[in-house]
Every structure is written in C-alpha cells, then in structure tokens.
Scaffold this motif. Structure first.
Motif, PDB file in Angstrom:
ATOM      1  N   VAL A  32     -20.929 113.891   5.177  1.00 49.88           N
ATOM      2  CA  VAL A  32     -19.724 113.072   5.000  1.00 49.88           C
ATOM      3  C   VAL A  32     -18.843 113.140   6.239  1.00 49.88           C
ATOM      4  O   VAL A  32     -18.363 112.118   6.750  1.00 49.88           O
ATOM      5  N   LEU A  33     -18.613 114.354   6.745  1.00 54.54           N
ATOM      6  CA  LEU A  33     -17.780 114.515   7.936  1.00 54.54           C
ATOM      7  C   LEU A  33     -18.397 113.800   9.134  1.00 54.54           C
ATOM      8  O   LEU A  33     -17.697 113.124   9.895  1.00 54.54           O
ATOM      9  N   SER A  34     -19.707 113.950   9.308  1.00 52.16           N
ATOM     10  CA  SER A  34     -20.383 113.302  10.433  1.00 52.16           C
ATOM     11  C   SER A  34     -20.299 111.779  10.316  1.00 52.16           C
ATOM     12  O   SER A  34     -20.026 111.088  11.299  1.00 52.16           O
ATOM     13  N   GLY A  35     -20.548 111.266   9.116  1.00 54.46           N
ATOM     14  CA  GLY A  35     -20.493 109.829   8.920  1.00 54.46           C
ATOM     15  C   GLY A  35     -19.116 109.258   9.184  1.00 54.46           C
ATOM     16  O   GLY A  35     -18.972 108.202   9.824  1.00 54.46           O
ATOM     17  N   LEU A  36     -18.087 109.964   8.713  1.00 56.46           N
ATOM     18  CA  LEU A  36     -16.719 109.505   8.976  1.00 56.46           C
ATOM     19  C   LEU A  36     -16.425 109.529  10.477  1.00 56.46           C
ATOM     20  O   LEU A  36     -15.759 108.623  11.004  1.00 56.46           O
ATOM     21  N   ALA A  37     -16.933 110.556  11.172  1.00 57.19           N
ATOM     22  CA  ALA A  37     -16.704 110.649  12.616  1.00 57.19           C
ATOM     23  C   ALA A  37     -17.350 109.481  13.353  1.00 57.19           C
ATOM     24  O   ALA A  37     -16.748 108.884  14.250  1.00 57.19           O
ATOM     25  N   VAL A  38     -18.591 109.147  12.980  1.00 62.58           N
ATOM     26  CA  VAL A  38     -19.269 108.016  13.617  1.00 62.58           C
ATOM     27  C   VAL A  38     -18.526 106.713  13.332  1.00 62.58           C
ATOM     28  O   VAL A  38     -18.322 105.877  14.216  1.00 62.58           O
ATOM     29  N   ALA A  39     -18.107 106.540  12.074  1.00 64.99           N
ATOM     30  CA  ALA A  39     -17.419 105.301  11.702  1.00 64.99           C
ATOM     31  C   ALA A  39     -16.086 105.160  12.428  1.00 64.99           C
ATOM     32  O   ALA A  39     -15.763 104.081  12.965  1.00 64.99           O
ATOM     33  N   VAL A  40     -15.310 106.245  12.466  1.00 64.61           N
ATOM     34  CA  VAL A  40     -14.004 106.182  13.133  1.00 64.61           C
ATOM     35  C   VAL A  40     -14.175 106.002  14.637  1.00 64.61           C
ATOM     36  O   VAL A  40     -13.439 105.248  15.277  1.00 64.61           O
ATOM     37  N   SER A  41     -15.161 106.690  15.222  1.00 65.70           N
ATOM     38  CA  SER A  41     -15.420 106.508  16.657  1.00 65.70           C
ATOM     39  C   SER A  41     -15.816 105.076  16.962  1.00 65.70           C
ATOM     40  O   SER A  41     -15.350 104.479  17.939  1.00 65.70           O
ATOM     41  N   SER A  42     -16.678 104.506  16.122  1.00 59.64           N
ATOM     42  CA  SER A  42     -17.103 103.118  16.331  1.00 59.64           C
ATOM     43  C   SER A  42     -15.932 102.155  16.205  1.00 59.64           C
ATOM     44  O   SER A  42     -15.880 101.130  16.904  1.00 59.64           O
ATOM     45  N   ALA A  43     -14.976 102.490  15.346  1.00 59.72           N
ATOM     46  CA  ALA A  43     -13.831 101.606  15.140  1.00 59.72           C
ATOM     47  C   ALA A  43     -12.979 101.472  16.390  1.00 59.72           C
ATOM     48  O   ALA A  43     -12.253 100.468  16.549  1.00 59.72           O
ATOM     49  N   THR A  44     -13.056 102.441  17.307  1.00 62.18           N
ATOM     50  CA  THR A  44     -12.270 102.321  18.538  1.00 62.18           C
ATOM     51  C   THR A  44     -12.731 101.152  19.398  1.00 62.18           C
ATOM     52  O   THR A  44     -11.996 100.700  20.277  1.00 62.18           O
ATOM     53  N   LEU A  45     -13.940 100.650  19.147  1.00 58.21           N
ATOM     54  CA  LEU A  45     -14.421  99.489  19.900  1.00 58.21           C
ATOM     55  C   LEU A  45     -13.587  98.243  19.617  1.00 58.21           C
ATOM     56  O   LEU A  45     -13.565  97.310  20.421  1.00 58.21           O
ATOM     57  N   PHE A  46     -12.909  98.201  18.486  1.00 63.96           N
ATOM     58  CA  PHE A  46     -12.049  97.058  18.196  1.00 63.96           C
ATOM     59  C   PHE A  46     -10.910  96.959  19.211  1.00 63.96           C
ATOM     60  O   PHE A  46     -10.347  95.885  19.420  1.00 63.96           O
ATOM     61  N   LEU A  47     -10.574  98.092  19.835  1.00 61.54           N
ATOM     62  CA  LEU A  47      -9.505  98.086  20.833  1.00 61.54           C
ATOM     63  C   LEU A  47      -9.905  97.330  22.090  1.00 61.54           C
ATOM     64  O   LEU A  47      -9.035  96.995  22.901  1.00 61.54           O
TER      65      LEU A  47
END
Length: 686
Positions: free
Chosen positions: A258-273
C-alpha cells in the motif's frame, strides 16, 4: 477486469487534439493561425522517381503518373486541395502535394484512402517508382511499428519473468500468479484509462506506459506478498491455517505494498505540473495501473493465496494417507553474492559508503554534457517505408525539409502595412544562407491574420535550422513586422523542437523539487523518521543521476550504435529525464519501503539497529534482487524498440533499477544506516 475493459470500450477513449499540444511561442502562433483559418493542414506527398537500376527518370512517364495521382486524389472526400505536378530542380523527381481536411494531427486517420490510390497509381505506371510520404503516413507507420515492437517485448519479457519466478518459488502455480495478476491489472487499466482520457486526453502512448509500469509494479507487489506468505508458512511449520498465514502476510508485506503504491501514484501525479498533454497522459496511465495493481494485491491475491494454501494442505493430507513424508516449506538461505557484498559493509561501512558514492558520482559525471532536444520527424526509424520515401523526397526537394511560419495578428486597417513588413522580411531572409530563398504569404479573409512561410533547406533539429530560427526571432521579425506594433509569433517544426525542450527545462526544477518533497514526506510518514526521509531523497538522486549519466554516455555518442541498434542524434529526447525521475522515484520506493520495513520490524522486536540492518538486508535481498531482475527485463526489452524515445527510456529505467537494487540497497543504504546507528530513527524511538 472485464468490467473495466468493457466500460472503457463502450465509452471509448478521447485522443489528444492538435490544440492540446500547443506550447510556448510556437503554440501561440498556431492558435492565431487557426483563428484566421490559416492553420497547418495535414499533408501528403506523392513522389515519382526512376525505378532502381533503370537510369534517368522517364519524364513523360513521370508526368503521366503525376497527373493520374492528382486526378485520383481530387476525387477523395478526405482531400482539400491537390497541387499541380512539381518537378525537382535537378529533374530527378516529380511530386504532387496533397492537403487533407481537418486538423494537422488527424492526418493518419484519413490517410488510408490516399495510400490505396497511390498503390493503384503504382500498378498503373510500372515504368516509374511511385511512393507516398507525409505526416499522416509516417504517423501510421510509427503506430504499426510500435505495435510490432510491443508484441516483441512481450515475447521477451514474459518468458524471462516466468523463469525468474520459477527459480524464486520452485512452483509453477506460484510463479504464474504474479504474471496473471500483472496482466489482469494491465487489461483493467487499459479500460479505465480510456475513461480517464475524457479528462486527460490520450496521446497514443498510454498502452505502452501501462504495459511498462504495469508489468513492473504488478509483479513487484505480488512478489513481495508471495515471498512473505511463504516465509510465514515455513516459520509456522503447519501450525497455522492458510487464512492465518495470508493475514500475517497482509499485516506486513500488504502494508508495504500500500505504501509503495501510494508513493508511485503520488510521484506520478507530479507530472501534471509539467502542464503538458503528453505528461498528463503518462501520469494518468501510471496512476491508474499502479492503483489497480495495489487493489489486486489486496483483494484477489490474498483470496488466491488462501485457495492455493488449502490445496497444498489437501495434497499433504493425501501424502500422509499414502504413508509418504510431508514436504516441508523451507526458506531460502542468504545468497552467496549478497553475503559477499555485505561482508565489507559490515566490517568497514565508512569505506564502502565512500566507494559506493564515488562509483555513483562517476557514473553521473557525463550528465554535465547532457543535451536535450525534441526528437524531430527526421529521427524516426527507417524501418518505416514512409521514412525512406521521406529521405528521397527531401533529397530531391531540400526546400521541404522544414518551414518557418511567421503569424501576425493586427487590425484589418493595418493589412497593407503588415503585408509590406512581411514582404521585407522575406527579402531579408533571401540573403541568409540558412534559408532556402522561397516564401509564401497568405492573409485571412477578414484581413486580421497574416501568415508568411519561409522554407529552410535543413532538418529541424540541425544547428543550421536552429540558427535560422534565432535570426528570424531575434533580428528579422523585430526589425520588420515587429515595428508595426502588431502581435507576431513564429512557429513551424524548428520552433516546436526548440520551444518544447525549453518549456520542459523551465518546469523541471519545480517537478524535481516536488518529487523530492514527496519522497521525503512519504518516507517520514511511513517510518516516522526525518533522517530516513533525507536518506531516501539522497539515494533517489544518486540513482537518477547515475542512470542519466550512463544514458548520456551511451546515446549522445556513437560508440554504442552497433550494439544497441540506433543512430545517435547527439542528444537525449527532452521528455526522457523527467519521465525517468518520476518513474524511478516512485518505483525505488518499492525497495525502500520493503527493505526498511524489514529492518524496522527487527528493531521493534528488540534487535539493535546494527543487527536489524544486516539481518533485514540479508532477508530481503533475495526478493529485492528477483523483483529488480523482473523490472530490468521489462525495461530492457524496450531497448530493442525502434522508436528512439522509447529506446532511451527503457535503457535509462533498466540501468536505474539495476543500480538501485544492487549498489544502493546492498552497499550504500546499509553502510549509511550502520554509520548512523540509532540516529537513523530520529526523532522516533522504536
């Protein structure tokens, strides 16, 4: 899975439109041109040359073929206009230019009827070579080649992944589980991404990214879960039920997933910037496939493991009734390679830390010469037939290599003044060796928008073409049309290839800063340690820097062209570094969370930090190495692709994961934690 895929197919996806790609001054110019109906149209070229081995071009036969092609094309509803046959200056070729209806990016949607007519012209005029090229036919060829390449990566990655899992588990049923979970996550994510594309349009590479990331995280998460389930089952010695063993695995590795998946998802979300449709599409696909993989690991996987455990118990009971000895679950011992690498770490952590840091910094050194460019059309692989025709077309008609488009918006009363200024600009460009000396001036019906096309006899990514753009923007435009007070902007292939990397470079610091903050925050939240948060940021920077350095060393030079089957452009695709940072920062959290979770468990059970670090690294090294090998296999299979950007991305990610799993997790991380000791957990006290 079928519900997600069915929903996506029933609703359909939304492809990115031409205007979604407008960026910088080039994008502003294209918006103004579209306002006046002068936007770039998708175009195709019918090229007629002598057949190989027949000598000089038969002019009469070429003219006849050109007239036939023009007449056929005019009858097609997809065609807006067809030029008269145009002969090259050296007389070796004749071409017919065709403008298609609709936006520029829609060319590949309408090119099939044109290609069919070109084939008929070719059959009707066997005395000459008749070919077609253009934006639409090249894009169609790229899509077909990408599809073939992806099929080949599946053929490479899946068997190697299966063999790796067989070695890890020694069981066919357990080895197949991670692959099935990854594939079902990929299929479900494709359906969900089609739904998401109505908010974040798909740029055509969504399936590639879902396959790339889905195989990596899907197998990773399942591998972590399965490995822990087997350890708990072996430790219990048959005293716990399959359901209880699965619950133990869920309480430990399940939390790490769960922690790893959230980290990947949140990191990927920075691409919206990045404020870019390509990165928004990539971020959407990465987030969707990661969350689907996590959901599968927390729902389908535990139920499947419990069923497999019950089957194993029934087999054991049948063996007992037949008088056979029961098979005992055994946890694998420490790997010899891991033990050998940890021995100097245990004895001299300061020395191994210094050596590890020096190695990573040395690998990162070539990054100082990194040159980012947007890969132009001329960099596409020649395995595409339309690209070979493209080369012949530009050899016969060098003025077609690229075109600057100067767009002016002014009041209708200034139309004459603007026309005079643009004419003066065209005259000045004629005396510049970087321009072809040909121009074309157009004005919208209301007189508000004017467009000047200036031909450049150089490909868009060359120094000569870039020099012509600088002269145009810095000198010719300000000294002519710029003095009219009208709004003016320059677009075209060269401007696009220039403005896009500049846009990415401007966004890169903000995105990297956000990534560092996310990595720090996620680590602190997971382990309640500020020190570990800082360590995570440092290690991710080392991995990314070293992999980018190797990428620069390999692809900006020519020495590796033969081994990796590419032709160097002397640069790195502008999207690759940002993509590498985001994906690597997310995926490296997998290893970070899994390894440190093991260490923290031992500390909370009463072990010293030193013993916990060495024991945690030894117990997790096997699964981390196996997971990394699967990831490296998936990413490395992309190096065999023909598309340069995909090739560079696959290489960089494969190298980054390999360095992260071996150098970072087995050498640098334990050395650093041994030197920090109990300070590792500050401010908490395990």
């Amino acid at each position: 899975m079928m519900i997600c895929l069915g929903a996506g197919i029933s609703v359909g996806g939304r492809a990115a439109a031409t205007e979604d790609f407008w960026i910088g001054e080039a994008g502003r110019a294209e918006a103004m041109a579209t306002e006046g109906g002068l936007q770039q149209k998708p175009d195709e070229h019918i090229l007629i040359t002598a057949r190989p081995g027949t000598g000089a071009l038969d002019v009469r036969a070429a003219d006849a073929a050109a007239r036939d092609a023009a007449a056929r094309m005019k009858r097609l509803p997809e065609v807006e206009s067809v030029s008269a046959p145009i002969r090259s200056k050296d007389g070796t070729a004749v071409r017919v230019e065709i403008a298609l209806r609709g936006p520029e990016r829609d060319g590949k949607k309408h090119v099939d009827p044109l290609l069919a007519q070109t084939a008929e012209v070719r059959d009707a005029h066997p005395g000459v070579r008749v070919e077609e090229t253009g934006g639409g036919s090249i894009s169609k060829g790229i899509d077909e080649l990408r599809g073939e390449d992806l099929s080949r990566t599946e053929v490479i990655a899946l068997p190697i992944t299966l063999i790796t899992l067989l070695v890890v588990f020694g069981s066919v049923s357990l080895a197949v589980v991670p692959i099935l979970l990854a594939l079902t996550s990929i299929v479900a994510s494709i359906g969900l991404s089609m739904l998401a594309s109505h908010v974040f349009p798909d740029v055509g590479i969504g399936a590639s990214m879902i396959l790339l990331i889905g195989m990596a995280v899907g197998v990773d998460y399942t591998l972590f879960y399965l490995k822990r389930e087997r350890e708990e089952r072996a430790r219990s010695g048959g005293r716990l039920s399959p359901q209880a063993v699965v619950e133990l695995a869920a309480a430990t590795s399940g939390r790490a997933v769960v922690l790893s998946g959230l980290a990947v998802a949140v990191s990927s979300a920075t691409l919206f910037l990045a404020d870019d449709v390509i990165f928004s599409s990539i971020a959407t696909c990465a987030i969707v496939v990661t969350l689907v993989a996590v959901a599968s690991s927390l729902t389908i996987l535990p139920a499947l493991l419990a069923k497999l455990g019950q089957r194993a118990e029934r087999r054991a009971e049948r063996r007992a009734r037949r008088g056979k000895a029961p098979r005992r679950m055994r946890s694998k011992g420490e790997g010899r390679i891991t033990t050998a690498m940890l021995r100097p770490v245990e004895r001299r952590p300061a020395v191994t830390l210094a050596i590890g840091l020096l190695v990573m910094l040395a690998l990162a050194a070539p990054l100082l010469s990194l040159d980012l460019t947007d890969m132009g059309r001329e960099t596409h692989p020649r395995a595409i037939p339309a690209m070979r025709t493209y080369d012949r077309l530009n050899a016969a008609f060098p003025e077609l290599k690229t075109t600057h488009r100067v767009v002016v918006r002014a009041d209708p009363g200034q139309a004459d003044e603007v026309t005079a200024a643009l004419t003066a600009l065209a005259e000045r460009a004629k005396g510049d060796e970087h321009f072809a000396g040909t121009s074309e001036l157009s004005t919208s019906p209301d007189g508000r928008i004017s467009l000047l096309k200036l031909a450049v006899p150089h490909y868009g990514s060359t120094d000569e073409a870039l020099s012509s753009l600088r002269s145009l923007r810095d000198e010719y435009v300000p000294e002519t049309v710029g003095r009219t007070g009208a709004e003016v902007a320059v677009t075209g292939d060269v401007a696009r290839y220039t403005d896009y990397p500049e846009h990415q470079e401007n966004k890169l610091p903000m995105i990297i800063g956000s990534l560092l903050l996310v990595t720090f925050a996620m680590t602190v939240w997971a382990f309640r340690s500020v020190v570990l948060g800082m360590v995570g940021v440092l290690l991710n920077l080392l991995s990314a820097g070293a992999s980018l350095g190797l990428l620069t060393l390999v692809f900006q030079g020519t020495w590796a062209e033969g081994a990796l089957d590419f032709t160097s452009t002397g640069s790195i695709a502008s999207r690759v570094p940002l993509l590498l940072f985001v994906i690597l920062f997310g995926l490296s959290m997998d290893y970070q969370v899994f390894v440190i979770s093991r260490i923290r468990e031992a500390v909370e059970a009463g072990a010293s930090t030193r013993d916990a670090v060495l024991g945690g690294i030894r117990s997790s090294a096997g699964v981390v190495t196996s997971a990394a090998f699967v990831m490296v296999t998936v990413f490395a299979s992309f190096v065999a692709l023909h598309i340069m950007e995909m090739k560079q991305t696959g290489f960089a990610l494969a190298v980054a994961v390999l360095l992260d799993a071996v150098v970072i997790r087995i050498v640098i991380l334990p050395s650093l934690m041994l030197l920090l000791g109990e300070r590792t957990w500050w401010p908490s006290r395990p």
